[in-house]
Write an enzyme that holds these catalytic residues in place. Structure first.
Site, PDB file in Angstrom:
ATOM      1  N   ASN A   1     -22.831   6.954  -2.668  1.00 47.77           N
ATOM      2  CA  ASN A   1     -22.156   5.655  -2.633  1.00 47.77           C
ATOM      3  C   ASN A   1     -22.543   4.822  -3.852  1.00 47.77           C
ATOM      4  O   ASN A   1     -23.638   4.956  -4.385  1.00 47.77           O
ATOM      5  CB  ASN A   1     -22.539   4.902  -1.355  1.00 47.77           C
ATOM      6  CG  ASN A   1     -21.465   3.930  -0.916  1.00 47.77           C
ATOM      7  OD1 ASN A   1     -20.337   4.350  -0.643  1.00 47.77           O
ATOM      8  ND2 ASN A   1     -21.776   2.645  -0.852  1.00 47.77           N
TER       9      ASN A   1
ATOM     10  N   ARG B   1       0.838  -1.209   0.000  1.00 47.68           N
ATOM     11  CA  ARG B   1       0.000   0.000   0.000  1.00 47.68           C
ATOM     12  C   ARG B   1       0.869   1.254   0.000  1.00 47.68           C
ATOM     13  O   ARG B   1       0.582   2.229  -0.668  1.00 47.68           O
ATOM     14  CB  ARG B   1      -0.924   0.059   1.227  1.00 47.68           C
ATOM     15  CG  ARG B   1      -1.476  -1.229   1.759  1.00 47.68           C
ATOM     16  CD  ARG B   1      -2.927  -1.408   1.468  1.00 47.68           C
ATOM     17  NE  ARG B   1      -3.122  -2.055   0.201  1.00 47.68           N
ATOM     18  CZ  ARG B   1      -2.840  -3.341  -0.054  1.00 47.68           C
ATOM     19  NH1 ARG B   1      -2.334  -4.114   0.884  1.00 47.68           N
ATOM     20  NH2 ARG B   1      -3.041  -3.857  -1.238  1.00 47.68           N
TER      21      ARG B   1
ATOM     22  N   GLN C   1     -11.591   7.902   6.659  1.00 54.58           N
ATOM     23  CA  GLN C   1     -11.165   6.600   7.199  1.00 54.58           C
ATOM     24  C   GLN C   1      -9.986   6.096   6.381  1.00 54.58           C
ATOM     25  O   GLN C   1      -9.396   5.079   6.710  1.00 54.58           O
ATOM     26  CB  GLN C   1     -12.327   5.600   7.085  1.00 54.58           C
ATOM     27  CG  GLN C   1     -13.561   6.016   7.850  1.00 54.58           C
ATOM     28  CD  GLN C   1     -14.774   5.191   7.431  1.00 54.58           C
ATOM     29  OE1 GLN C   1     -14.986   4.108   7.951  1.00 54.58           O
ATOM     30  NE2 GLN C   1     -15.549   5.681   6.498  1.00 54.58           N
TER      31      GLN C   1
ATOM     32  N   HIS D   1      -8.114   6.958  10.948  1.00 46.30           N
ATOM     33  CA  HIS D   1      -7.517   5.613  10.980  1.00 46.30           C
ATOM     34  C   HIS D   1      -6.011   5.641  10.718  1.00 46.30           C
ATOM     35  O   HIS D   1      -5.431   4.618  10.355  1.00 46.30           O
ATOM     36  CB  HIS D   1      -8.211   4.693   9.962  1.00 46.30           C
ATOM     37  CG  HIS D   1      -9.607   4.295  10.362  1.00 46.30           C
ATOM     38  ND1 HIS D   1     -10.494   3.676   9.513  1.00 46.30           N
ATOM     39  CD2 HIS D   1     -10.270   4.411  11.550  1.00 46.30           C
ATOM     40  CE1 HIS D   1     -11.636   3.444  10.146  1.00 46.30           C
ATOM     41  NE2 HIS D   1     -11.526   3.883  11.372  1.00 46.30           N
TER      42      HIS D   1
ATOM     43  N   CYS E   1       7.828   3.269  22.298  1.00 43.21           N
ATOM     44  CA  CYS E   1       8.042   4.651  22.749  1.00 43.21           C
ATOM     45  C   CYS E   1       7.307   5.620  21.830  1.00 43.21           C
ATOM     46  O   CYS E   1       6.525   5.214  20.976  1.00 43.21           O
ATOM     47  CB  CYS E   1       9.534   4.957  22.844  1.00 43.21           C
ATOM     48  SG  CYS E   1      10.349   5.175  21.240  1.00 43.21           S
TER      49      CYS E   1
END
Ligand code: OAD
Length: 237
Positions: free
Chosen positions: A203, A63, A94, A112, A123
């Site tokens: 969508n 990715r 996201q 995200h 750390c």
């Protein structure tokens, strides 16, 4: 659409993997989506990383490498155009890619995390890094493993307080390219609606949610321009 909107009103846009699909990045839950090819528990949980950090790094390296060549699509660019008109527009994404930034979108919150950063598992060390990684990287400060700065399943998303404030103050909420299956993001539209925002959803496949006032089914790259122009035309001042 028919509602009152002003130029300085607070607008929240929630984006998911669907907005990057037309740039060539895979979504998670469509046919051939990432979670069909990969086991989410193995590559996107803290337990998976503990068990097999090289497998997790292999997944995210792919990715990370894609980000170097991938370009924003018409949907990202249309948000830049929209934000020139509505300055008080905030994006909650996201997505862990950098396409909102590449398109010049402003006020983007990566709830995200982001593929561009690497953090230490122990750390506070972190750095921006998109270089190819062949071995599991080690923290230069505490010598523990480094991991991608991604919020995995079972972990708490970033900036939730700031997000809640935006949702409660928003006048308009626009969801784009998300299946609405992963919480807490799936609930954002309900919060905005409860606090009296108008809600729009764009969508490719239908999304069932009682909080949606206006639903547009199709690809964001071609639909957004039409939807955003309609909002701009409704704006009186
Ligand atoms: P999903 O893969 O669950 O949903 C993507 C949605 O985008 C689907 O409903 C598609 O129909 C839609 N879509 C595809 N192409 C589109 C296009 N061109 N225009 C508009 N819509 C399109 O992805 P997300 O909802 O983003 O988390 O998934 C949420 C989270 O689940 C991700 O952030 C990721 C994943 O597991 C982590 O990895 C932590």
């Amino acid at each position: 659409m028919n509602f009152a909107i002003k130029k300085h009103d607070l607008i929240v846009i929630l984006t998911g993997a669907g907005i990057s699909a037309e740039s060539g990045l895979s979504t998670f839950r469509d046919n051939n989506g990432l979670w069909e090819t990969y086991n989410v528990n193995e590559v996107a949980t803290p337990e998976g990383f503990k068990k097999n950090p090289s497998l997790v790094w292999k997944f995210y390296n792919k990715r990370r490498q894609q980000l170097k060549n991938v370009k924003p699509n018409n949907a990202h660019k249309t948000i830049t155009y929209f934000q020139k008109y509505f300055h008080n527009t905030h994006i909650i994404t996201q997505n862990v890619d950098n396409l909102h930034e590449k398109a010049g979108n402003k006020n983007t919150i990566h709830m995200h995390g982001t593929l561009e950063r690497i953090i230490c598992t122990h750390c506070n060390y972190s750095r921006n890094d998109l270089d190819k990684i062949s071995e599991i990287p080690i923290c230069p400060e505490c010598k523990n493993y480094l991991r991608p700065d991604i919020v995995w399943f079972g972990e708490i998303p970033y900036y939730l307080e700031a997000i809640e404030k935006l949702l409660k103050e928003s006048v308009l909420f626009i969801g784009i390219g998300t299946s609405g299956t992963v919480y807490p993001a799936a609930e954002f539209i309900n919060i905005a609606k409860q606090f009296n925002a108008k809600t729009i959803f764009i969508n490719k496949e239908s999304v069932n949610n009682h909080s949606i006032d206006y639903f547009y089914q199709g690809e964001a790259g071609s639909l957004l321009e039409e939807v955003f122009n309609e909002i701009i035309n409704m704006c009186k001042n």
